[in-house]
Design a protein around this motif. Structure first.
Motif, PDB file in Angstrom:
ATOM      1  N   GLN A   1       0.860  -1.077   0.051  1.00 44.27           N
ATOM      2  CA  GLN A   1       0.058   0.019  -0.038  1.00 44.27           C
ATOM      3  C   GLN A   1       0.935   1.471   0.048  1.00 44.27           C
ATOM      4  O   GLN A   1       2.146   1.198   0.326  1.00 44.27           O
ATOM      5  N   SER A   2       0.269   2.572  -0.613  1.00 46.27           N
ATOM      6  CA  SER A   2       1.042   3.462  -0.304  1.00 46.27           C
ATOM      7  C   SER A   2       1.182   4.019   0.865  1.00 46.27           C
ATOM      8  O   SER A   2       2.224   4.787   1.103  1.00 46.27           O
ATOM      9  N   ARG A   3       0.197   3.914   1.914  1.00 49.56           N
ATOM     10  CA  ARG A   3       0.276   4.342   3.285  1.00 49.56           C
ATOM     11  C   ARG A   3      -0.742   3.466   3.858  1.00 49.56           C
ATOM     12  O   ARG A   3      -1.774   3.060   3.670  1.00 49.56           O
ATOM     13  N   VAL A   4      -0.233   3.198   5.238  1.00 51.03           N
ATOM     14  CA  VAL A   4      -0.691   2.329   6.120  1.00 51.03           C
ATOM     15  C   VAL A   4      -0.500   2.937   7.697  1.00 51.03           C
ATOM     16  O   VAL A   4       0.424   3.205   7.865  1.00 51.03           O
ATOM     17  N   ALA A   5      -1.654   3.114   8.285  1.00 51.34           N
ATOM     18  CA  ALA A   5      -1.649   3.780   9.578  1.00 51.34           C
ATOM     19  C   ALA A   5      -2.643   2.852  10.531  1.00 51.34           C
ATOM     20  O   ALA A   5      -3.560   2.422  10.199  1.00 51.34           O
ATOM     21  N   VAL A   6      -2.118   2.899  11.634  1.00 49.14           N
ATOM     22  CA  VAL A   6      -2.800   2.311  12.907  1.00 49.14           C
ATOM     23  C   VAL A   6      -3.441   3.388  13.912  1.00 49.14           C
ATOM     24  O   VAL A   6      -2.764   4.375  14.239  1.00 49.14           O
ATOM     25  N   ALA A   7      -4.464   2.907  14.448  1.00 49.13           N
ATOM     26  CA  ALA A   7      -5.047   3.710  15.504  1.00 49.13           C
ATOM     27  C   ALA A   7      -4.712   2.943  16.837  1.00 49.13           C
ATOM     28  O   ALA A   7      -4.944   1.713  16.994  1.00 49.13           O
ATOM     29  N   GLN A   8      -3.975   3.422  17.799  1.00 47.27           N
ATOM     30  CA  GLN A   8      -3.431   2.781  19.046  1.00 47.27           C
ATOM     31  C   GLN A   8      -3.598   3.499  20.313  1.00 47.27           C
ATOM     32  O   GLN A   8      -3.788   4.486  20.346  1.00 47.27           O
ATOM     33  N   GLY A   9      -4.072   2.596  21.146  1.00 44.19           N
ATOM     34  CA  GLY A   9      -4.315   3.450  22.275  1.00 44.19           C
ATOM     35  C   GLY A   9      -3.093   3.863  22.836  1.00 44.19           C
ATOM     36  O   GLY A   9      -1.898   3.148  23.026  1.00 44.19           O
ATOM     37  N   GLN A  10      -3.059   5.007  23.450  1.00 42.55           N
ATOM     38  CA  GLN A  10      -1.844   5.584  23.994  1.00 42.55           C
ATOM     39  C   GLN A  10      -1.223   4.966  25.089  1.00 42.55           C
ATOM     40  O   GLN A  10      -0.102   4.783  25.494  1.00 42.55           O
ATOM     41  N   GLU A  11      -2.195   4.668  25.987  1.00 41.96           N
ATOM     42  CA  GLU A  11      -1.679   4.017  27.175  1.00 41.96           C
ATOM     43  C   GLU A  11      -1.378   2.222  27.174  1.00 41.96           C
ATOM     44  O   GLU A  11      -0.444   1.948  27.602  1.00 41.96           O
ATOM     45  N   ASN A  12      -2.519   1.746  26.686  1.00 41.35           N
ATOM     46  CA  ASN A  12      -2.276   0.336  26.588  1.00 41.35           C
ATOM     47  C   ASN A  12      -1.716  -0.207  25.325  1.00 41.35           C
ATOM     48  O   ASN A  12      -1.342  -1.557  25.131  1.00 41.35           O
ATOM     49  N   LYS A  13      -1.427   0.670  24.372  1.00 37.94           N
ATOM     50  CA  LYS A  13      -0.491   0.354  23.121  1.00 37.94           C
ATOM     51  C   LYS A  13      -1.247  -0.485  22.176  1.00 37.94           C
ATOM     52  O   LYS A  13      -0.842  -1.324  21.419  1.00 37.94           O
TER      53      LYS A  13
END
Length: 106
Positions: free
Chosen positions: A48-60
């Motif tokens: 893919q050209s770009r892949v991003a994730v949504a991550q919990g800041q505290e629990n990762k």
């Protein structure tokens, strides 16, 4: 819950495959009929050209992802295609909204 959106890393792929496969199994959003394996997921996300994730800041924990790639080639290669996925357990928490907003800021 505080969520950060960031580019994916290799260690995220197993969680991403699980989330992607939840959406495929639902049969309502993605055209795929077969889920990804860890191997095919690695290849798919890397292409893919770009892949991003949504991550919990505290629990990762990874709660969602998006992919971007050209919709076609040549003169229309500038038109993007995007797919978004959020784990069932986190749907309704506006994580998809965060993913969409991030993808629009590329």
């Amino acid at each position: 819950m505080k969520i950060i959106i960031r580019p994916y890393e290799q260690q995220d792929v197993a969680a991403m495959v699980a989330i992607w496969n939840e959406v495929v199994e639902d049969g309502l959003a993605f055209p795929q009929e077969e889920g990804l394996t860890l191997e095919s997921g690695n290849k798919f996300f890397a292409a893919q050209s770009r892949v991003a994730v949504a991550q919990g800041q505290e629990n990762k924990k990874i709660y969602g992802l998006y992919i971007l790639h050209p919709n076609n080639v040549g003169r229309v290669g500038h038109i993007a295609n995007a797919s978004y996925a959020v784990t069932k357990a986190a749907r309704g928490l506006h994580i998809g909204e965060l993913l969409v907003k991030d993808s629009q800021n590329i």
